[in-house]
Design an enzyme around this catalytic site. Structure first.
Site, short mmCIF file in Angstrom:
data_model
loop_
_atom_site.label_atom_id
_atom_site.label_comp_id
_atom_site.label_asym_id
_atom_site.label_seq_id
_atom_site.Cartn_x
_atom_site.Cartn_y
_atom_site.Cartn_z
N ASN A 12 0.85 -1.19 0.00
CA ASN A 12 0.00 0.00 0.00
C ASN A 12 0.89 1.25 0.00
O ASN A 12 1.70 1.45 0.91
CB ASN A 12 -0.90 -0.04 1.25
CG ASN A 12 -1.83 1.15 1.33
OD1 ASN A 12 -1.43 2.28 1.04
ND2 ASN A 12 -3.05 0.92 1.75
N HIS A 15 0.98 6.32 1.73
CA HIS A 15 1.72 7.30 2.53
C HIS A 15 2.90 7.92 1.80
O HIS A 15 3.48 8.90 2.29
CB HIS A 15 2.06 6.74 3.90
CG HIS A 15 0.79 6.49 4.68
ND1 HIS A 15 -0.16 7.49 4.85
CD2 HIS A 15 0.28 5.38 5.25
CE1 HIS A 15 -1.19 6.99 5.51
NE2 HIS A 15 -0.95 5.71 5.76
N HIS A 48 -5.65 3.62 -1.62
CA HIS A 48 -6.97 4.00 -1.10
C HIS A 48 -7.27 5.43 -1.51
O HIS A 48 -6.59 6.36 -1.06
CB HIS A 48 -6.93 3.86 0.43
CG HIS A 48 -8.23 4.14 1.13
ND1 HIS A 48 -8.37 4.01 2.49
CD2 HIS A 48 -9.44 4.53 0.66
CE1 HIS A 48 -9.61 4.31 2.83
NE2 HIS A 48 -10.28 4.65 1.74
N ARG A 50 -9.36 8.24 -0.86
CA ARG A 50 -10.33 8.68 0.16
C ARG A 50 -11.18 9.83 -0.37
O ARG A 50 -10.73 10.59 -1.22
CB ARG A 50 -9.59 9.14 1.42
CG ARG A 50 -9.15 8.01 2.30
CD ARG A 50 -8.50 8.53 3.56
NE ARG A 50 -8.33 7.45 4.50
CZ ARG A 50 -9.19 7.17 5.49
NH1 ARG A 50 -10.26 7.91 5.67
NH2 ARG A 50 -8.96 6.16 6.30
N ARG A 54 -6.84 12.82 0.96
CA ARG A 54 -5.73 13.25 1.83
C ARG A 54 -4.39 12.65 1.40
O ARG A 54 -3.36 13.16 1.76
CB ARG A 54 -6.01 12.90 3.29
CG ARG A 54 -5.98 11.42 3.58
CD ARG A 54 -6.14 11.14 5.05
NE ARG A 54 -7.49 11.40 5.51
CZ ARG A 54 -8.01 10.84 6.60
NH1 ARG A 54 -7.27 10.05 7.35
NH2 ARG A 54 -9.25 11.07 6.95
N GLU A 75 -8.72 0.50 -2.96
CA GLU A 75 -9.54 0.57 -1.73
C GLU A 75 -10.44 1.79 -1.81
O GLU A 75 -10.00 2.88 -2.15
CB GLU A 75 -8.63 0.73 -0.51
CG GLU A 75 -7.88 -0.53 -0.16
CD GLU A 75 -7.01 -0.33 1.07
OE1 GLU A 75 -7.05 0.76 1.66
OE2 GLU A 75 -6.28 -1.24 1.41
N THR A 106 -8.23 3.57 8.64
CA THR A 106 -9.47 2.81 8.59
C THR A 106 -9.69 2.08 9.92
O THR A 106 -8.97 1.14 10.25
CB THR A 106 -9.43 1.80 7.42
OG1 THR A 106 -8.96 2.49 6.27
CG2 THR A 106 -10.79 1.22 7.16
N GLU A 156 -11.13 -9.33 3.47
CA GLU A 156 -9.84 -8.97 4.05
C GLU A 156 -10.05 -8.78 5.54
O GLU A 156 -10.84 -7.93 5.96
CB GLU A 156 -9.28 -7.70 3.40
CG GLU A 156 -7.94 -7.32 4.02
CD GLU A 156 -7.15 -6.30 3.22
OE1 GLU A 156 -7.29 -6.25 1.98
OE2 GLU A 156 -6.38 -5.56 3.85
N HIS A 199 -3.58 -4.49 7.85
CA HIS A 199 -3.68 -3.29 8.69
C HIS A 199 -2.75 -3.40 9.90
O HIS A 199 -2.87 -4.33 10.70
CB HIS A 199 -5.11 -2.99 9.18
CG HIS A 199 -5.29 -1.50 9.38
ND1 HIS A 199 -4.83 -0.85 10.51
CD2 HIS A 199 -5.80 -0.53 8.59
CE1 HIS A 199 -5.08 0.45 10.39
NE2 HIS A 199 -5.65 0.67 9.23
N1 PXP Z 1 -5.93 -3.15 4.17
C1 PXP Z 1 -6.88 -2.20 4.17
C2 PXP Z 1 -8.25 -2.56 3.73
C3 PXP Z 1 -6.58 -0.88 4.57
O1 PXP Z 1 -7.55 0.06 4.57
C4 PXP Z 1 -5.25 -0.56 4.90
C5 PXP Z 1 -4.90 0.85 5.26
O2 PXP Z 1 -5.16 1.69 4.19
C6 PXP Z 1 -4.30 -1.58 4.88
C7 PXP Z 1 -4.66 -2.88 4.52
C8 PXP Z 1 -2.87 -1.33 5.20
O3 PXP Z 1 -2.75 -0.94 6.53
P1 PXP Z 1 -1.35 -0.36 7.01
O4 PXP Z 1 -1.11 0.89 6.25
O5 PXP Z 1 -1.57 -0.13 8.47
O6 PXP Z 1 -0.32 -1.41 6.73
#
Ligand code: PXP
Length: 249
Positions: A12, A15, A48, A50, A54, A75, A106, A156, A199
């Protein structure tokens, strides 16, 4: 390339865009991060979009899809706006997540039980267009059964609570959450759902989740992007893959 190919890693890159947006410039570019991730052994890219934009913005989605040759897991919240964007780009996968403007990340999984009928209607056109629909859920039997009923192909499992409890050193509660995740992965699999997890996962917390035999994909972002400051993105991904593969063996 990756010994444990039966467990995929989705990186992901949200960031990277968070850092970029902090300066309102075009650097660092999430597309560059996506390409490095691909090269380092990621099996997919997760982003993602949003409602408040952001981090990832609309143009990023088009640019990422254009640049990568691994799947994009898009996402999104279950809104009309996001459905339109997803239908326009038809990413390999969409993961429906709950979204609150005021949250930092999330929090918790989607409440499918509460909105079963509408969600079933909502995901139908996405499935018809060929997107693999995933639902982000807490380890809760009612929610998993509801996700199966609405026709999602994937669930998930939200590993945030497990990771938080680990870092709060509440090991008994962490183990109880891990047991719930274990049971729910097995239930989801028995219902014919593909099982993913993600997550909050880190080098320290990934192994027990990677060990769950039904889990075929982990989506990891914040920690990998944070760790890339210290190790570099490529090295952070390689190390995460090694831990995942080792746990799988
Ligand atoms: N899976 C989903 C559905 C999420 O919303 C996120 C965060 O955007 C992640 C995985 C990844 O989480 P993290 O950034 O904490 O590794």
């Amino acid at each position: 390339m990756n010994a444990g190919k039966n467990l995929r890693l989705g990186v992901n890159i949200d960031h990277v865009a968070t850092v970029r947006n902090a300066r309102g410039s075009s650097y660092p570019d999430p597309v560059r991060a996506a390409l490095i991730s691909q090269e380092a052994g990621a099996d997919g890219i997760t982003a993602h979009l949003r409602e408040d934009r952001r981090h990832i913005v609309d143009q990023d989605i088009a640019s990422i899809i254009e640049a990568i040759n691994i799947p994009l897991n898009f996402e999104m919240a279950a809104t009309d706006e996001m459905q339109k964007i997803a239908l326009n780009h038809t990413p390999h996968a969409v993961c429906i997540v709950p979204e609150k403007r005021e949250e930092r990340t999330t929090e918790g999984g989607l409440d499918v039980v509460k909105d079963e009928y509408n969600l079933a209607q909502y995901i139908t056109p996405l499935r018809e267009k060929g997107c693999r629909v995933s639902i982000f859920l807490a380890a809760d039997e009612k929610q998993i059964r509801a996700a199966s009923r609405i026709g999602a192909q994937v669930v998930e499992l939200h590993t945030g609570a497990y990771c938080d409890l680990h870092y709060e050193k509440k090991f008994e509660e962490r183990n109880a959450e891990l047991s719930r995740l274990t049971e729910m992965a097995s239930l989801a699999h028995s219902l014919g759902l593909e099982v993913h997890a993600g997550h909050g996962l880190t080098f320290e917390t990934v192994s027990p989740i990677a060990e769950l035999p039904e889990v075929v994909e982990l989506n990891i972002g914040h920690f990998l992007i944070g760790e890339s400051i210290f190790l570099g993105l490529r090295e952070a991904i390689i190390k995460m893959r090694e831990l995942m593969d080792k746990a799988r063996l």
